[in-house]
Each structure stands twice: as structure tokens, then as C-alpha cells.
Design a protein around this motif. Structure first.
Motif, PDB file in Angstrom:
ATOM      1  N   ILE A  68       2.213 -32.356   3.942  1.00  0.00           N
ATOM      2  CA  ILE A  68       2.696 -30.990   3.812  1.00  0.00           C
ATOM      3  C   ILE A  68       3.008 -30.457   5.216  1.00  0.00           C
ATOM      4  N   VAL A  69       3.850 -29.451   5.270  1.00  0.00           N
ATOM      5  CA  VAL A  69       4.265 -28.962   6.592  1.00  0.00           C
ATOM      6  C   VAL A  69       3.552 -27.650   6.885  1.00  0.00           C
ATOM      7  N   HIS A  70       2.665 -27.700   7.878  1.00  0.00           N
ATOM      8  CA  HIS A  70       1.844 -26.560   8.265  1.00  0.00           C
ATOM      9  C   HIS A  70       2.380 -25.920   9.539  1.00  0.00           C
ATOM     10  N   ALA A  71       2.116 -24.640   9.684  1.00  0.00           N
ATOM     11  CA  ALA A  71       2.392 -23.972  10.953  1.00  0.00           C
ATOM     12  C   ALA A  71       1.237 -24.291  11.893  1.00  0.00           C
ATOM     13  N   GLY A  72       1.487 -25.099  12.889  1.00  0.00           N
ATOM     14  CA  GLY A  72       0.441 -25.458  13.856  1.00  0.00           C
ATOM     15  C   GLY A  72       0.568 -24.571  15.086  1.00  0.00           C
ATOM     16  N   PRO A  73      -0.375 -24.709  16.038  1.00  0.00           N
ATOM     17  CA  PRO A  73      -0.337 -23.863  17.242  1.00  0.00           C
ATOM     18  C   PRO A  73       0.934 -24.078  18.054  1.00  0.00           C
ATOM     19  N   ASP A  74       1.495 -25.301  18.006  1.00  0.00           N
ATOM     20  CA  ASP A  74       2.709 -25.589  18.791  1.00  0.00           C
ATOM     21  C   ASP A  74       3.932 -25.765  17.915  1.00  0.00           C
ATOM     22  N   GLY A  75       3.904 -25.223  16.707  1.00  0.00           N
ATOM     23  CA  GLY A  75       5.058 -25.379  15.812  1.00  0.00           C
ATOM     24  C   GLY A  75       4.677 -26.148  14.564  1.00  0.00           C
ATOM     25  N   PRO A  76       5.692 -26.584  13.788  1.00  0.00           N
ATOM     26  CA  PRO A  76       5.407 -27.266  12.524  1.00  0.00           C
ATOM     27  C   PRO A  76       4.649 -28.573  12.710  1.00  0.00           C
ATOM     28  N   ASP A  77       3.679 -28.778  11.853  1.00  0.00           N
ATOM     29  CA  ASP A  77       2.809 -29.957  11.899  1.00  0.00           C
ATOM     30  C   ASP A  77       2.814 -30.630  10.540  1.00  0.00           C
TER      31      ASP A  77
ATOM     32  N   GLY B 103       8.607 -17.646   5.430  1.00  0.00           N
ATOM     33  CA  GLY B 103       7.313 -17.199   4.929  1.00  0.00           C
ATOM     34  C   GLY B 103       6.360 -18.363   4.845  1.00  0.00           C
ATOM     35  N   ARG B 104       5.105 -18.046   4.565  1.00  0.00           N
ATOM     36  CA  ARG B 104       4.068 -19.080   4.460  1.00  0.00           C
ATOM     37  C   ARG B 104       3.105 -18.720   3.356  1.00  0.00           C
ATOM     38  N   VAL B 105       2.523 -19.754   2.768  1.00  0.00           N
ATOM     39  CA  VAL B 105       1.399 -19.582   1.847  1.00  0.00           C
ATOM     40  C   VAL B 105       0.217 -20.193   2.579  1.00  0.00           C
ATOM     41  N   GLY B 106      -0.641 -19.348   3.133  1.00  0.00           N
ATOM     42  CA  GLY B 106      -1.660 -19.855   4.054  1.00  0.00           C
ATOM     43  C   GLY B 106      -0.920 -20.403   5.268  1.00  0.00           C
ATOM     44  N   GLU B 107      -1.200 -21.662   5.608  1.00  0.00           N
ATOM     45  CA  GLU B 107      -0.541 -22.286   6.762  1.00  0.00           C
ATOM     46  C   GLU B 107       0.702 -23.066   6.358  1.00  0.00           C
ATOM     47  N   GLU B 108       0.960 -23.154   5.041  1.00  0.00           N
ATOM     48  CA  GLU B 108       2.074 -23.984   4.558  1.00  0.00           C
ATOM     49  C   GLU B 108       3.363 -23.150   4.466  1.00  0.00           C
ATOM     50  N   TYR B 109       4.412 -23.682   5.045  1.00  0.00           N
ATOM     51  CA  TYR B 109       5.691 -22.953   5.053  1.00  0.00           C
ATOM     52  C   TYR B 109       6.306 -22.883   3.652  1.00  0.00           C
ATOM     53  N   PHE B 110       7.107 -21.855   3.422  1.00  0.00           N
ATOM     54  CA  PHE B 110       7.887 -21.759   2.177  1.00  0.00           C
ATOM     55  C   PHE B 110       8.789 -22.989   2.063  1.00  0.00           C
ATOM     56  N   MET B 111       8.954 -23.451   0.837  1.00  0.00           N
ATOM     57  CA  MET B 111       9.699 -24.699   0.596  1.00  0.00           C
ATOM     58  C   MET B 111      10.165 -24.736  -0.855  1.00  0.00           C
ATOM     59  N   THR B 112      10.987 -25.725  -1.176  1.00  0.00           N
ATOM     60  CA  THR B 112      11.413 -25.910  -2.564  1.00  0.00           C
ATOM     61  C   THR B 112      10.350 -26.725  -3.314  1.00  0.00           C
ATOM     62  N   ARG B 113      10.463 -26.747  -4.650  1.00  0.00           N
ATOM     63  CA  ARG B 113       9.498 -27.534  -5.434  1.00  0.00           C
ATOM     64  C   ARG B 113       9.562 -29.004  -5.070  1.00  0.00           C
ATOM     65  N   GLY B 114      10.781 -29.508  -4.960  1.00  0.00           N
ATOM     66  CA  GLY B 114      10.972 -30.944  -4.696  1.00  0.00           C
ATOM     67  C   GLY B 114      11.123 -31.691  -6.008  1.00  0.00           C
TER      68      GLY B 114
ATOM     69  N   ARG C 118       3.171 -21.811  -8.857  1.00  0.00           N
ATOM     70  CA  ARG C 118       1.731 -22.076  -8.939  1.00  0.00           C
ATOM     71  C   ARG C 118       1.500 -23.581  -8.969  1.00  0.00           C
ATOM     72  N   GLY C 119       0.564 -24.050  -8.184  1.00  0.00           N
ATOM     73  CA  GLY C 119       0.252 -25.486  -8.165  1.00  0.00           C
ATOM     74  C   GLY C 119       1.123 -26.269  -7.189  1.00  0.00           C
ATOM     75  N   VAL C 120       2.120 -25.615  -6.583  1.00  0.00           N
ATOM     76  CA  VAL C 120       2.997 -26.351  -5.655  1.00  0.00           C
ATOM     77  C   VAL C 120       2.430 -26.291  -4.231  1.00  0.00           C
ATOM     78  N   PHE C 121       1.977 -25.133  -3.825  1.00  0.00           N
ATOM     79  CA  PHE C 121       1.361 -25.003  -2.499  1.00  0.00           C
ATOM     80  C   PHE C 121      -0.105 -25.427  -2.596  1.00  0.00           C
ATOM     81  N   SER C 122      -0.637 -25.951  -1.493  1.00  0.00           N
ATOM     82  CA  SER C 122      -1.994 -26.505  -1.594  1.00  0.00           C
ATOM     83  C   SER C 122      -3.074 -25.427  -1.582  1.00  0.00           C
ATOM     84  N   ASN C 123      -2.793 -24.272  -0.976  1.00  0.00           N
ATOM     85  CA  ASN C 123      -3.815 -23.234  -0.877  1.00  0.00           C
ATOM     86  C   ASN C 123      -3.650 -22.218  -2.029  1.00  0.00           C
TER      87      ASN C 123
END
Ligand code: S6P
Ligand code: ZN
Length: 204
Positions: free
Chosen positions: A179-188, A84-95, A39-44
Motif C-alpha cells: 500500500i502507498v503511505h505518506a512517509g516523512p520523506d514522501g510516498p512509501d 486526500g488520505r485515509v490515515g496514512e494511506e493516500y486516496f486511490m482507486t479500488r483496483g 469500505r474494506g479497501v483502505f487498510s485503516n
């Protein structure tokens, strides 16, 4: 001559990595992070809550092995970031950064495709591509996060000083500026709307 204590346990010296799934046969610590743990890590936040109610999937797992704990010792870990994705943001580590700020780390990508985000304390950011065989060096004083941009698990193997430690505070406070989003042509790589504008070095 007295042998170091670690030699008494062959298991601590030899482990096997499942190259398809990423698990280690010998590990001293395992971590499993589900969406609720992030919670609080992904923007959406709304997409996060929806996923929580729809099965609360595992985002990533870590297997860590610390064979010995001396000042000059090394440890290693595998990380499996699921697709997987949370909204448009790809699954990732906390960092995180390392408690011992100067401690570096080396990551080998075993399987999958991803991006590593590297960010200095003053907000300078770099994104590096990860594919099977890629070796990345994380310098000291640099926050690091890995992001899975593919439809299969991203599996990595990392080696770092046993004294490095993990510090989540800075990244919990500011996040990464991109942040890394799934864009129409791949990661953005898109600006993080929650990143504080007071941190120096941000370019938008
Ligand atoms: C530790 C090393 C990895 C990470 C793991 C999960 O220095 O970088 O073992 O702990 O990839 O990432 P995080 O940011 O959730 O700890
Ligand atoms: Zn690290």
C-alpha cells in the motif's frame, strides 16, 4: 454503402476532456466513489469511519465513453483521484483486473502525481510513477490501481478494449501486497497487513 451506426451520432465520435478537472463532455457512464463506497479497501478501518462522519469526501470519479461495442472496439475513460488520505494511506482507486483477462490498457497521466500499482495473479507487484505526460501500459492478466500522492487531483486518460470488462473480485479478496503511505520523506510503499500470506510471490 451503409455507414456503421456509430457515425450517425457525432457526439459519440468527438468528446472534449477538461484538462484541469478531468471531466469528458461526452460519456456513457459516470462513477463517483466516496469514502463510504470504499469500505474494506483502505487498510485503516477506523480512519475510514472517521472520514465518513467528517463529510464523506469523494475519493475519485470516472467518466467512461463506449462509442461502440464490437469485439474489436475501443473505449476510453478519464479518472480523477482527489487529493486526500485515509490515515496514512493516500486516496486511490479500488483496483481491478479485466473480465477478459488478456485485455491490456494504456494510461496517460494528464495532471498531478501518482503511482500505479500493478500486480499479477500470483502476487508479483510493481509500482510505477505517474506525472503529467507519463504513458503507462497495463499488460493483460494484471490488476491495476492508481494512487494520488500529491496535494492536487491526479487526472488520467485510459484506453482499453470494449470487451475488457471490470472484475473487482480478486482485488477485493486479496488487495494489493503493498500500500502507498505518506512517509516523512514522501510516498512509501509498505506491506499491506491484510494481504494473505498464502498468495505466491509475495516478498516482504
Ligand atoms: C477500466 C479502467 C478505468 C478504471 C478507473 C477506476 O478498465 O482501468 O476506467 O475503471 O480508473 O478504477 P477502478 O479500479 O475503481 O475501476
Ligand atoms: Zn482497467
Amino acid at each position: 454503402m451503409t455507414q456503421p451506426a456509430v457515425l450517425e451520432s457525432a457526439a459519440a465520435l468527438s468528446s472534449v476532456m477538461d484538462m484541469a478537472r478531468g471531466r469528458l463532455t461526452v460519456c456513457t457512464d459516470t462513477v463517483r466513489m466516496r469514502v463510504t463506497d470504499m469500505r474494506g479497501v483502505f487498510s485503516n478501518q477506523e480512519a475510514c469511519s472517521t472520514l465518513e462522519t467528517e463529510g464523506n469526501p469523494t475519493v475519485y470519479e470516472v467518466n467512461r465513453t463506449e462509442p461502440e461495442l464490437g469485439d474489436d472496439s475501443l473505449c476510453y475513460a478519464s479518472t480523477i483521484v482527489y487529493p486526500g488520505r485515509v490515515g496514512e494511506e493516500y486516496f486511490m482507486t479500488r483496483g481491478h483486473t479485466h473480465v477478459k483477462g488478456s485485455a491490456p490498457e494504456i494510461y496517460l497521466t494528464v495532471r498531478g502525481e501518482g503511482m500505479m500499482l500493478l500486480q499479477t495473479h500470483d502476487g508479483k507487484i510493481q509500482a510505477l510513477s505517474m506525472a503529467s505526460g507519463t504513458i503507462l501500459y497495463v499488460p493483460g492478466e494484471t490488476a491495476h490501481r492508481i494512487v494520488n500522492v500529491a496535494e492536487e487531483a491526479l487526472i488520467t486518460f485510459a484506453v482499453y478494449p470494449a470487451t475488457a470488462g471490470i472484475d473487482y473480485d480478486e482485488i477485493q479478496r486479496t488487495g494489493f501486497s503493498r500500500i502507498v503511505h505518506a512517509g516523512p520523506d514522501g510516498p512509501d510503499l509498505v506491506p499491506n497487513p491484510n494481504y494473505p500470506s498464502t498468495v505466491e510471490g509475495i516478498t516482504s
